[in-house]
Design a protein around this motif. Structure first.
Motif, short mmCIF file in Angstrom:
data_model
loop_
_atom_site.label_atom_id
_atom_site.label_comp_id
_atom_site.label_asym_id
_atom_site.label_seq_id
_atom_site.Cartn_x
_atom_site.Cartn_y
_atom_site.Cartn_z
N GLU A 53 6.16 6.72 2.36
CA GLU A 53 4.87 6.59 1.67
C GLU A 53 4.55 5.15 1.24
OE1 GLU A 53 4.63 11.20 0.12
OE2 GLU A 53 4.97 9.62 -1.36
N MET A 54 5.51 4.24 1.39
CA MET A 54 5.21 2.82 1.19
C MET A 54 4.75 2.31 2.56
SD MET A 54 7.57 -0.33 -0.21
CE MET A 54 8.01 0.34 -1.80
N VAL A 55 3.49 2.58 2.89
CA VAL A 55 3.01 2.37 4.25
C VAL A 55 2.83 0.89 4.60
CG1 VAL A 55 1.92 4.62 4.51
CG2 VAL A 55 0.62 2.76 3.46
N THR A 56 2.65 0.05 3.60
CA THR A 56 2.56 -1.40 3.83
C THR A 56 3.42 -2.11 2.79
OG1 THR A 56 0.31 -1.26 4.67
CG2 THR A 56 1.04 -3.42 3.92
N PHE A 57 4.35 -2.93 3.26
CA PHE A 57 5.10 -3.81 2.37
C PHE A 57 5.27 -5.13 3.10
CE2 PHE A 57 7.90 -3.93 -1.47
CZ PHE A 57 8.29 -5.25 -1.35
N TYR A 111 10.17 6.48 -0.48
CA TYR A 111 10.42 5.29 0.33
C TYR A 111 11.71 5.53 1.11
CZ TYR A 111 11.97 0.49 1.39
OH TYR A 111 12.41 -0.65 2.03
N TYR A 112 11.59 5.63 2.43
CA TYR A 112 12.77 5.84 3.27
C TYR A 112 12.41 5.47 4.70
CZ TYR A 112 10.65 10.23 4.96
OH TYR A 112 9.82 11.16 5.53
N ASN A 113 13.37 5.55 5.59
CA ASN A 113 13.13 5.18 6.99
C ASN A 113 12.59 6.39 7.75
OD1 ASN A 113 13.08 4.10 9.51
ND2 ASN A 113 15.29 3.87 9.74
N LYS A 154 0.84 -1.21 0.00
CA LYS A 154 0.00 0.00 0.00
C LYS A 154 0.87 1.25 0.00
CE LYS A 154 -3.90 -2.01 2.57
NZ LYS A 154 -4.63 -2.00 3.87
N PHE A 155 0.38 2.26 -0.72
CA PHE A 155 1.05 3.57 -0.74
C PHE A 155 0.09 4.64 -0.25
CE2 PHE A 155 2.87 1.09 -4.28
CZ PHE A 155 4.21 1.10 -3.91
N GLU A 156 0.68 5.70 0.31
CA GLU A 156 -0.12 6.85 0.74
C GLU A 156 0.70 8.11 0.45
OE1 GLU A 156 -2.13 8.56 4.83
OE2 GLU A 156 -1.76 6.40 4.65
#
Length: 591
Positions: free
Chosen positions: A372-376, A351-353, A339-341
């Motif tokens: 912003e890659m809230v679910t991987f 995408y970062y920490n 998921k992205f947000e």
């Protein structure tokens, strides 16, 4: 031909193969259902054991765990591989010499106690059900993507397939099905790895590609990966950032848990002779190594590919826009596992920490408002790998079939261990000794069907990723069954009271510790403390507690033995005979 059709051909084709084999090798007796008639060739048994052993955790989840943590999660590789050596050298030949069908069978007879058998059955059921949750979770993940259904529907399909060939074939059918599944899963795992290694390093051997030069940058592959991770605020890939105590305990827990796994141990009861048990263990180790030596390369290369996909011009430049995202991201979004947000409204995927406070100033200066890659979901990484690397459609279909083969082969082995414990150790050996062979076979099949239903229900709300759930099962096996088996073989003075108290102390202490942080019987929101390092006792993770539980088991057993009746002479003689691993291994008549 579209990708869905290709996936369907591979998945349905392999399923028809498995079900056909189960019908061909259908068990007609309890000996065939429990131990394949003790007639399996050592090489065939080695491949079947490898498939039984390399579960969804190994195929689907392990590389994902390594990819997202790096060196720190190499404990999975060290623990599982080391444990298998322990099992092959210390336990398998002696248990085959004893000549029984199941692990509770051995414990009940060695410790001359119905109570010991019942405690072993309880330990086996708790451990095996926990383990099978991980397999069903992995199968659900694979089905949800490749058959384009939601994860719940995927789980139901997986349950249905296992039901057909496991209930029908028993150990005989499962053995030859697992042989086919090993061939499928090892080809599916290595072919994408070869392609990806060639793409990134020019080296077609993934094990060597991991330590080769990254073609595009000219840097060593691992150095390049460390560089891009640090630039995005993550920890470097090759450093150990966790607790050394946890690392040691977790590795020990996986090792001795492996050596206490009933569904793997019973595979050594299927060969004709004790020497064949040793040979099949050696072959299994070779077959397992083919996958385990590739996994670190798959994890590292996949992580680099993900970052390169999002930052095609390098991490110092802008990320791709959401509309530009590749097909694999779009495909996995449909499953809900990715998921992205858009937190800062710029239409791009940052995408970062986001949890790195030191990196916060850098992120803020670039206009980022959070990762912003809230679910991987880490379990998707190996399955998505061919798509990430833009490999041909048939490779994607192949890995779909391989992932499902890995999950279903181990699920079948576990379900057989569960049904054997209920039908043979509870019904036949404890409550209804006069039951006919036909009645026992029916009871075995019914108990397996019930176990599938329970595992499916629990798989809908797993306590973690596939490999994490499996790690919990290893902790339970380590703390309950392994010490009893070891003392049963190598310490003839250990009596029934000591074994029973030891197993109960190990099992209960580990269950209570795990449930405290992960919820009672893994039911969400029933945990008493948050599962965070500051809440752990002495900083020991629930995943690592199995080694502590095993130590408590050994101590409790020894202390109890000192204050209770000594082991009968006939049992001590029995133990002496087990320790000489010669002969065909017929069951010793000591009743």
């Amino acid at each position: 031909m579209d990708q869905f059709t290709i996936n369907l051909i591979f998945v349905v084709g392999t399923f028809l193969l498995y079900i056909g084999i189960a019908i061909w090798a259908r068990a007609g007796s309890t000996s065939e259902f429990y131990a394949a008639g003790r007639s399996v060739n050592p090489i065939v048994n080695g491949a079947a054991t490898a498939a039984d052993w390399m579960s969804a955790a190994s195929f689907i989840s392990m590389a994902g765990l390594i990819a997202f943590v790096g060196y720190g999660n190499s404990t999975y590789l060290m623990g599982w591989t080391g444990g298998y050596v322990l099992l092959a050298l210390l336990l398998a030949p002696y248990l085959r010499k004893f000549g029984r069908f199941t692990v509770p069978d051995f414990i009940g007879d060695r410790f001359y106690s119905r109570s010991a058998r019942l405690v072993a059955v309880a330990s086996l059921l708790i451990m095996s059900v926990t383990y099978v949750i991980g397999q069903m979770t992995g199968a659900g993940v694979a089905f949800s993507r490749f058959l384009e259904v939601d994860a719940t529907t995927g789980l139901m399909i997986a349950s249905g397939v296992v039901f057909v060939y496991a209930v029908l074939g028993g150990m005989k059918g499962i053995t030859y099905t697992q042989l086919a599944q090993y061939v499928v899963l090892i080809i599916a795992y290595t072919i994408p790895a070869v392609f990806i290694s060639l793409q990134l390093t020019g080296n077609g051997i993934p094990q060597l590609g991991l330590f080769s030069t990254h073609t595009e940058s000219g840097l060593p592959l691992l150095a390049k990966l460390d560089q891009v991770l640090l630039e995005l605020g993550f920890q470097d890939y090759t450093g150990n950032h966790g607790s050394t105590l946890n690392m040691v305990l977790f590795t020990m827990s996986l090792m001795i848990g492996t050596a206490g796994l009933p569904h793997v141990i019973i595979r050594f009861f299927t060969v004709p002779k004790v020497s064949d048990a040793r040979k099949s263990a050696g072959w299994a180790l070779v077959f397992i190594a083919l996958l385990y030596t590739v996994a670190p390369a798959v994890g590292a290369m996949a992580r680099l590919n993900i970052i390169t996909t999002i930052y095609p011009q390098g991490t110092e430049n802008t990320a791709i826009t959401y509309d530009e995202r590749p097909d694999w991201m779009h495909n996995w979004e449909q499953t809900g596992l990715l998921k992205f947000e858009d937190l800062n409204g710029d239409g791009r995927i940052q995408y970062y920490n986001g949890a790195n406070e030191e990196f916060a100033a850098v992120a803020e200066s670039r206009g980022w408002a959070g990762n912003e890659m809230v679910t991987f979901n880490q379990d998707i990484l190996v399955l998505a790998n061919p798509e990430i690397a833009q490999l041909p459609g048939w490779v994607v279909g192949l890995i779909a079939a391989g992932g499902l083969a890995a999950a279903l082969s181990t699920a079948a082995g576990l379900l057989l261990a569960i049904s054997s414990a209920i039908s043979h150790d509870l019904i036949k050996s404890t409550f209804k000794p006069n039951i006919s062979e036909k009645g026992e076979l029916l009871a075995a099949r019914i108990s397996m069907a019930v176990a599938i239903v329970v595992a499916t229900w629990l798989g809908l709300n797993p306590p973690g990723f596939a490999a994490q759930t499996v790690a919990l099962a290893f902790g339970l096996a380590a703390s309950s069954l392994f010490p009893a088996i070891m003392m049963g073989i190598f310490y003839k003075r250990m009596n029934s009271s000591g074994a029973i108290v030891g197993m109960l102390v190990g099992l209960i202490s580990t269950c209570v510790y795990i449930f405290t942080y992960l919820g009672w019987f893994f039911i969400p929101e029933t945990n008493m403390l948050p599962n965070t390092p500051e809440n752990w006792l002495f900083g020991i993770s629930p995943l690592s507690f199995g080694a502590v539980g095993a130590m408590l088991n050994f101590i409790a057993a020894y202390v109890t033995m000192l204050f209770t009746k000594p082991t009968p002479e006939r049992i001590q003689e029995l133990v002496e005979s087990i320790r000489v691993p010669r002969g065909a291994g017929a069951a010793v008549n000591h009743h």
